[in-house]
Design a protein around this motif. Structure first.
Motif, PDB file in Angstrom:
ATOM      1  N   GLY A  19      51.143 -17.049   3.415  1.00  0.00           N
ATOM      2  CA  GLY A  19      50.548 -16.154   2.092  1.00  0.00           C
ATOM      3  C   GLY A  19      48.979 -15.629   2.660  1.00  0.00           C
ATOM      4  O   GLY A  19      48.882 -14.789   2.171  1.00  0.00           O
ATOM      5  N   ALA A  20      48.702 -16.222   3.937  1.00  0.00           N
ATOM      6  CA  ALA A  20      47.459 -15.788   3.748  1.00  0.00           C
ATOM      7  C   ALA A  20      47.105 -14.309   5.134  1.00  0.00           C
ATOM      8  O   ALA A  20      47.864 -14.166   5.797  1.00  0.00           O
ATOM      9  CB  ALA A  20      46.354 -16.780   4.507  1.00  0.00           C
ATOM     10  N   GLY A  21      46.268 -13.800   5.077  1.00  0.00           N
ATOM     11  CA  GLY A  21      45.881 -13.124   6.140  1.00  0.00           C
ATOM     12  C   GLY A  21      45.281 -13.801   7.229  1.00  0.00           C
ATOM     13  O   GLY A  21      43.545 -14.480   6.499  1.00  0.00           O
ATOM     14  N   LEU A  22      44.580 -13.526   8.237  1.00  0.00           N
ATOM     15  CA  LEU A  22      44.017 -14.112   9.735  1.00  0.00           C
ATOM     16  C   LEU A  22      42.988 -12.501  10.297  1.00  0.00           C
ATOM     17  O   LEU A  22      43.398 -11.081  10.170  1.00  0.00           O
ATOM     18  CB  LEU A  22      45.211 -13.981  10.702  1.00  0.00           C
ATOM     19  N   ALA A  23      41.525 -13.094   9.903  1.00  0.00           N
ATOM     20  CA  ALA A  23      41.140 -12.902  10.994  1.00  0.00           C
ATOM     21  C   ALA A  23      40.217 -13.426  11.358  1.00  0.00           C
ATOM     22  O   ALA A  23      40.432 -14.603  11.836  1.00  0.00           O
ATOM     23  CB  ALA A  23      40.373 -11.804   9.766  1.00  0.00           C
ATOM     24  N   HIS A  24      39.417 -12.643  12.390  1.00  0.00           N
ATOM     25  CA  HIS A  24      38.862 -13.664  13.352  1.00  0.00           C
ATOM     26  C   HIS A  24      36.663 -13.375  13.047  1.00  0.00           C
ATOM     27  O   HIS A  24      36.661 -12.180  12.561  1.00  0.00           O
ATOM     28  CB  HIS A  24      38.748 -13.383  14.740  1.00  0.00           C
ATOM     29  N   GLN A  25      36.247 -14.539  12.633  1.00  0.00           N
ATOM     30  CA  GLN A  25      34.746 -13.928  13.051  1.00  0.00           C
ATOM     31  C   GLN A  25      33.478 -13.211  13.082  1.00  0.00           C
ATOM     32  O   GLN A  25      33.993 -13.721  14.772  1.00  0.00           O
ATOM     33  CB  GLN A  25      33.647 -14.972  12.421  1.00  0.00           C
ATOM     34  N   ALA A  26      33.326 -12.272  13.308  1.00  0.00           N
ATOM     35  CA  ALA A  26      32.833 -10.744  13.910  1.00  0.00           C
ATOM     36  C   ALA A  26      31.560 -11.246  14.411  1.00  0.00           C
ATOM     37  O   ALA A  26      30.950 -11.117  15.363  1.00  0.00           O
ATOM     38  CB  ALA A  26      32.935 -10.079  13.323  1.00  0.00           C
ATOM     39  N   GLU A  27      30.283 -12.273  13.574  1.00  0.00           N
ATOM     40  CA  GLU A  27      29.414 -12.203  13.673  1.00  0.00           C
ATOM     41  C   GLU A  27      28.129 -13.706  13.052  1.00  0.00           C
ATOM     42  O   GLU A  27      29.563 -14.404  12.553  1.00  0.00           O
ATOM     43  CB  GLU A  27      28.476 -11.341  13.021  1.00  0.00           C
ATOM     44  N   GLY A  28      27.130 -13.986  13.620  1.00  0.00           N
ATOM     45  CA  GLY A  28      26.953 -15.225  13.115  1.00  0.00           C
ATOM     46  C   GLY A  28      27.666 -16.332  13.427  1.00  0.00           C
ATOM     47  O   GLY A  28      28.085 -16.207  14.588  1.00  0.00           O
ATOM     48  N   GLU A  29      26.657 -18.044  13.398  1.00  0.00           N
ATOM     49  CA  GLU A  29      27.555 -19.036  13.096  1.00  0.00           C
ATOM     50  C   GLU A  29      28.809 -19.192  13.915  1.00  0.00           C
ATOM     51  O   GLU A  29      29.410 -19.421  12.772  1.00  0.00           O
ATOM     52  CB  GLU A  29      26.231 -19.498  13.321  1.00  0.00           C
ATOM     53  N   GLY A  30      29.472 -19.622  14.901  1.00  0.00           N
ATOM     54  CA  GLY A  30      31.291 -19.186  14.380  1.00  0.00           C
ATOM     55  C   GLY A  30      31.740 -18.243  14.258  1.00  0.00           C
ATOM     56  O   GLY A  30      32.886 -18.151  14.696  1.00  0.00           O
ATOM     57  N   THR A  31      30.993 -17.466  15.355  1.00  0.00           N
ATOM     58  CA  THR A  31      31.626 -16.349  15.878  1.00  0.00           C
ATOM     59  C   THR A  31      32.406 -16.524  16.529  1.00  0.00           C
ATOM     60  O   THR A  31      32.843 -17.044  17.601  1.00  0.00           O
ATOM     61  CB  THR A  31      30.558 -15.412  16.607  1.00  0.00           C
ATOM     62  N   GLY A  32      33.899 -15.577  16.229  1.00  0.00           N
ATOM     63  CA  GLY A  32      35.198 -15.858  16.850  1.00  0.00           C
ATOM     64  C   GLY A  32      36.150 -16.836  16.633  1.00  0.00           C
ATOM     65  O   GLY A  32      37.695 -16.486  16.671  1.00  0.00           O
ATOM     66  N   ARG A  33      35.742 -17.522  15.523  1.00  0.00           N
ATOM     67  CA  ARG A  33      36.592 -18.463  14.647  1.00  0.00           C
ATOM     68  C   ARG A  33      37.287 -17.425  14.062  1.00  0.00           C
ATOM     69  O   ARG A  33      37.066 -16.536  12.820  1.00  0.00           O
ATOM     70  CB  ARG A  33      36.030 -19.756  14.018  1.00  0.00           C
ATOM     71  N   ALA A  34      38.995 -18.406  13.612  1.00  0.00           N
ATOM     72  CA  ALA A  34      40.110 -17.701  13.615  1.00  0.00           C
ATOM     73  C   ALA A  34      39.358 -18.245  11.090  1.00  0.00           C
ATOM     74  O   ALA A  34      39.585 -18.946  11.125  1.00  0.00           O
ATOM     75  CB  ALA A  34      41.276 -18.570  13.365  1.00  0.00           C
ATOM     76  N   VAL A  35      39.599 -17.157  10.202  1.00  0.00           N
ATOM     77  CA  VAL A  35      39.516 -17.063   9.419  1.00  0.00           C
ATOM     78  C   VAL A  35      40.543 -16.529   8.438  1.00  0.00           C
ATOM     79  O   VAL A  35      41.392 -15.887   8.402  1.00  0.00           O
ATOM     80  CB  VAL A  35      38.548 -15.866   8.507  1.00  0.00           C
ATOM     81  N   PHE A  36      41.565 -17.105   7.452  1.00  0.00           N
ATOM     82  CA  PHE A  36      42.462 -17.529   6.899  1.00  0.00           C
ATOM     83  C   PHE A  36      42.152 -16.592   5.201  1.00  0.00           C
ATOM     84  O   PHE A  36      41.432 -17.612   4.649  1.00  0.00           O
ATOM     85  CB  PHE A  36      43.282 -18.746   6.505  1.00  0.00           C
ATOM     86  N   VAL A  37      42.153 -15.625   5.397  1.00  0.00           N
ATOM     87  CA  VAL A  37      41.893 -14.986   3.404  1.00  0.00           C
ATOM     88  C   VAL A  37      43.142 -15.110   2.881  1.00  0.00           C
ATOM     89  O   VAL A  37      43.898 -13.890   3.232  1.00  0.00           O
ATOM     90  CB  VAL A  37      41.785 -14.276   3.521  1.00  0.00           C
ATOM     91  N   PRO A  38      43.597 -15.436   1.560  1.00  0.00           N
ATOM     92  CA  PRO A  38      44.822 -15.460   1.164  1.00  0.00           C
ATOM     93  C   PRO A  38      44.776 -13.648  -0.051  1.00  0.00           C
ATOM     94  O   PRO A  38      43.999 -12.855  -0.068  1.00  0.00           O
ATOM     95  CB  PRO A  38      44.774 -16.474  -0.467  1.00  0.00           C
TER      96      PRO A  38
END
Length: 433
Positions: free
Chosen positions: A12-31
Motif C-alpha cells: 500500500g505504500a509509495g516508494l521514494a529514495h532519500q535525496a539529501e542529508g544523512e542516509g542519502t539514497g535510502r529507500a523510503v516507504f510512504v503510505p
C-alpha cells in the motif's frame, strides 16, 4: 523529507529514495501517496537501510488523486487506496503483480488481463469490534498500525445490509432486555448472500450469558434478513489464556445458501467464502469454463466453489480440503469425491498411485502451496494447472518452482477482489507440454 514518489509497492505504500542529508539514497516507504507525487514525509522508523515514514503533505499531487469516500480512511487499517481513482488502482496492482513475478525470475510472461467489478459495497462479510466510548456502545475496526479501537460511522466497501445490521445491533443495545448480551459482546461478524436477502451473525464474548434466543429474535424484528446466529467464547472462563473460539449458543439456520454461477453452495456460519459478492461468478467461470476431461482435482477446495462447476465437464472431480465438513455433506454423488486431507497428504498418495489428472485447480491460503506441493505436482505432471492466489509474493515463489519443473505459464489474470486495498487475486493458467 521532501520526496518524489517513484512507484507503488505491495503493501500500500509509495516508494521514494532519500535525496539529501544523512542516509542519502535510502529507500523510503510512504503510505497514501501515488507515483509521481512530490510529498513531504516524516520518518517514523529506520532499520536495515529502509525508512518507514508518514505523509505530512502532498506538494505536487497526481492527477489520479481523488477525495476518499470514507470518513475514516487513513485512520482505519482496512483500506489503502481510496485516495486513488479506480483506474489508477488497477494499474498499480497490475504493475506490482508483473514486477513481483519478474523479480522471482519469471520471464516471457503473457499480458496481464485485468478483471474488475463495482469498487464499493462489495464485501459480503465484515468483522467489527464492539466497545464503549464515553459510555456509549460503538462498533469499529482497529486504528492503522495499532491494536487501538477505532469507532466508525460508515464502511463503504461493505454490502449495505452489513452496516445496517451493525446499526440494528447498536439500536438493540438501547433496550433493557438486550443490554446484558450487548454488554458482553466484544466482536461481531456478519455474512450475507450476493443479493443481501439473508444474513448470518456470529457474536464473540468472554462470558456466558443466558437468553441468546430471545436476543436474536429481538434483533430479527429490526433486521428481517437475519436467518441464523451463533455465539462463541474467545477466552476460557476464569482464565486469561487465549483459546480458539468455542461455540456456546446457536439460533436459527447454521449457515447460508450462496448462489454462484448457477450453483448453490452451503456455507456454514463462520466458514470461508470469497468476499467479493460482485466478482465470484466471474472468478468461477475464469477458472472452470472451457475445461473438460476425465479427471480434475480441486485442491484447497473449501466449500467446493470450483468443484461443483467442474463436474459439468469432467467425468470425475476430486475435491480436497483439510476442513471438509461442509464439503463432505454437499459434494457427493456420481463422479464426485470429497477428500478430508491436506493437499500434501493427498498428493503424496496420488504420486504413489501414479494418478494424472487433466486439470489441477488450487486456491491456497495466503502462504501459497509451498515447496513440497510444487515438487509433487512436478511429478504428477498434470496437463493443466489453474492457480488462484491472494498473495503475489508467495505466488511468484510457487510459479518459479512449477516452471522449473517444466510447466509453462499460459494465461495471467489480475482479479480485483479487494478494491480500495492493496490486496489482489491472481489466476494463473499453466500447462505441461
Amino acid at each position: 523529507m521532501m520526496l518524489r514518489i517513484e512507484k507503488a509497492v505491495y503493501g500500500g505504500a509509495g516508494l521514494a529514495h532519500q535525496a539529501e542529508g544523512e542516509g542519502t539514497g535510502r529507500a523510503v516507504f510512504v503510505p497514501f501517496t501515488l507515483p509521481g507525487e512530490l510529498v513531504e514525509a516524516s520518518a517514523t522508523e529506520s532499520k536495515a537501510g529502509i525508512i518507514n515514514a508518514e505523509l505530512v503533505q502532498v506538494i505536487e499531487a497526481s492527477s489520479d488523486r481523488v477525495k476518499p469516500k470514507c470518513a475514516h480512511f487513513g485512520e482505519c487499517g482496512g483500506c489503502h487506496y481510496q485516495h486513488a481513482n479506480y483506474k489508477a488502482q488497477l494499474e498499480i496492482k497490475m504493475e506490482i503483480l508483473r514486477e513481483t513475478l519478474e523479480r522471482a525470475g519469471l520471464v516471457k510472461l503473457p499480458e496481464v488481463e485485468v478483471h474488475a467489478g463495482e469498487p464499493w459495497h462489495y464485501r459480503n462479510r465484515i468483522r467489527l469490534r464492539v466497545a464503549k466510548v464515553d459510555g456509549v456502545l460503538r462498533v469499529g475496526y482497529l486504528r492503522r498500525g495499532s491494536n487501538d479501537f477505532l469507532p466508525i460511522e460508515m464502511c463503504p466497501i461493505a454490502a449495505p445490509i452489513l452496516w445496517r445490521a451493525a446499526e440494528a445491533l447498536l439500536e438493540l443495545a438501547e433496550t433493557s432486555d438486550a443490554a446484558r448480551w450487548m454488554e458482553k459482546i466484544t466482536e461481531v461478524e456478519f455474512f450475507t448472500t450476493q443479493d443481501e436477502s439473508a444474513l448470518q451473525m456470529t457474536v464473540f464474548t468472554q462470558h456466558r450469558v443466558a437468553g441468546f434466543d430471545a436476543f436474536c429474535e429481538r434483533l430479527q424484528e429490526l433486521l428481517p434478513e437475519l436467518v441464523g446466529a451463533g455465539a462463541s467464547m474467545l477466552h476460557a472462563e476464569g482464565s486469561r489464556r487465549a483459546e480458539r473460539p468455542r461455540v456456546i449458543a446457536s439460533w436459527g439456520a447454521e449457515g447460508l445458501s450462496y448462489a454462484v454461477a448457477g450453483e448453490k453452495y452451503w456455507v456454514s456460519r463462520g466458514g470461508f467464502f470469497q468476499v467479493n459478492r460482485f466478482l465470484v461468478d466471474d472468478l468461477v467461470r475464469m477458472v472452470t469454463s472451457g475445461r473438460q476431461g476425465a479427471l480434475a482435482w480441486d485442491l484447497y477446495a473449501g466449500v467446493g466453489l470450483f468443484s461443483r462447476a467442474l463436474k459439468t465437464s469432467f467425468g470425475e472431480v476430486v475435491a480436497v480440503e483439510a476442513a471438509a465438513d461442509d464439503l463432505i455433506k454437499t459434494f457427493k454423488g456420481d463422479g464426485r469425491r470429497a477428500v478430508a486431507a491436506t493437499t500434501v497428504e493427498f498428493l503424496r498418495g496420488a504420486v504413489v498411485q501414479r494418478e494424472r489428472p487433466e486439470l489441477v485447480v488450487m486456491d491456497p491460503p495466503r502462504a501459497g502451496v509451498g515447496a513440497e506441493v510444487c515438487t509433487l505436482l512436478g511429478r504428477v505432471a498434470a496437463k493443466e494447472i489453474v492457480y488462484v492466489s491472494c498473495d503475489p509474493v508467495t505466488l511468484a515463489r510457487d510459479l518459479k518452482a512449477l516452471v522449473d519443473f517444466g510447466y509453462q505459464i499460459k494465461e495471467l489474470h489480475m482479479v480485483d477482489m479487494f478494491p480500495q486495498t492493496f490486496h489482489q487475486e491472481t489466476v494463473v493458467v499453466l500447462d505441461c507440454p
